[in-house]
Design an enzyme around this catalytic site. Structure first.
Site, mmCIF file in Angstrom:
data_model
loop_
_atom_site.group_PDB
_atom_site.id
_atom_site.type_symbol
_atom_site.label_atom_id
_atom_site.label_comp_id
_atom_site.label_asym_id
_atom_site.label_seq_id
_atom_site.Cartn_x
_atom_site.Cartn_y
_atom_site.Cartn_z
ATOM 1 N N SER A 1 0.700 -1.190 0.018
ATOM 2 C CA SER A 1 0.306 0.056 -0.116
ATOM 3 C C SER A 1 0.995 1.308 0.083
ATOM 4 O O SER A 1 1.695 1.222 -0.948
ATOM 5 C CB SER A 1 -0.850 0.000 1.019
ATOM 6 N N HIS B 1 -8.451 -5.166 0.131
ATOM 7 C CA HIS B 1 -7.225 -4.467 0.315
ATOM 8 C C HIS B 1 -6.325 -4.979 1.658
ATOM 9 O O HIS B 1 -5.096 -5.102 1.149
ATOM 10 C CB HIS B 1 -7.596 -3.038 0.440
ATOM 11 N N ASP C 1 -9.695 -5.507 -4.721
ATOM 12 C CA ASP C 1 -9.147 -4.273 -3.915
ATOM 13 C C ASP C 1 -10.266 -3.333 -3.971
ATOM 14 O O ASP C 1 -10.384 -2.467 -5.023
ATOM 15 C CB ASP C 1 -7.986 -4.008 -4.353
#
Length: 241
Positions: free
Chosen positions: A114, A211, A183
């Site tokens: 991320s 996610h 996601d």
């Protein structure tokens, strides 16, 4: 901050680093019994290193030592988060592994999830690791903000840039891009764009799951994909003394 690797049966050392601008940051170093290589792991925006025990467990199962840090302002690290500051934190972690622990850069896998994907990519663009793995990352903060809030002039309002896509165009090591089709925070299209931007050699590993849990929902495929990537592009260099 709660929890340590000891809770999942892993030995670890608490590490204290000083960054170039004098900030004290904390991390954990987890040695592997028969070391295949070392992962330098940069986590996402939420939480701190105590919330990454599942990742540390998976890295250990792949025969990898790992080093994870909390950015300034996270966990027990001092300071306040800034974009430049997080890059300095990453550089301090790299310096610790290559200088203090004397680990050659080619034996280090820089890994970011991320937000950490941007930080890992920035580091890889300015150093020479053995491999770079970018998981569930965005092309840039302005790109993501423009998608989430198309009715606002977000490209002019955002404080942070984190141009992962640009950094990938400068990283010369083998690259693995990991992203889930499901996601819900960073769309799969970002993963596709990052894969396109990365230089050869590169691979794309597609997962299922949200996610924050795709690497667990797709754990078997996740481990097999990382292992195959390392066998192809990393292990041959690790065997060179």
């Amino acid at each position: 901050m709660t929890g340590t690797p000891a809770q999942i049966g892993l030995a670890f050392e608490t590490v204290t680093l000083s960054t170039e601008d004098g900030i004290t940051i904390k991390g954990w170093y987890l040695p592997a019994a028969k070391e295949r290589g070392t992962i330098l792991f940069f986590h996402g925006n939420a939480g701190n290193i105590a919330h990454r025990l599942d990742s540390l467990r998976l890295f250990h199962s792949l025969g990898l030592s790992s080093f994870i840090i909390d950015y300034r302002g996270y966990g027990h690290s001092q300071g306040h988060p800034t974009e430049v500051g997080t890059y300095q934190d990453a550089q301090a972690a790299w310096h610790y592994l290559t200088q203090q622990r004397q680990i050659p850069g080619r034996k280090i896998i820089v890994f970011g999830r991320s937000l950490g994907g941007a930080i890992a990519s920035q580091l890889a663009a300015h150093t020479q690791p053995g491999a770079l793995i970018v998981e569930s990352a965005f092309t840039s903060i302005p790109d993501l903000a423009a998608e989430l809030y198309p009715f606002l002039p977000t490209r002019w309002l955002v404080r942070f840039q984190y141009p992962t896509e640009n950094f990938l165009q400068k990283a010369t090591c083998p690259v693995l891009i990991i992203h889930s089709r499901d996601d819900e925070i960073i769309p799969f299209a970002h993963g596709q764009a990052l894969f396109k931007a990365a230089l050869l050699p590169k691979q794309l590993l597609v997962l299922n799951g949200n996610h924050n849990d795709a690497f667990l929902v797709s754990e078997r495929a996740y481990l097999q994909g990382i292992d195959a990537f390392l066998q192809t592009y990393f292990d041959q260099y690790w065997s060179v003394k």
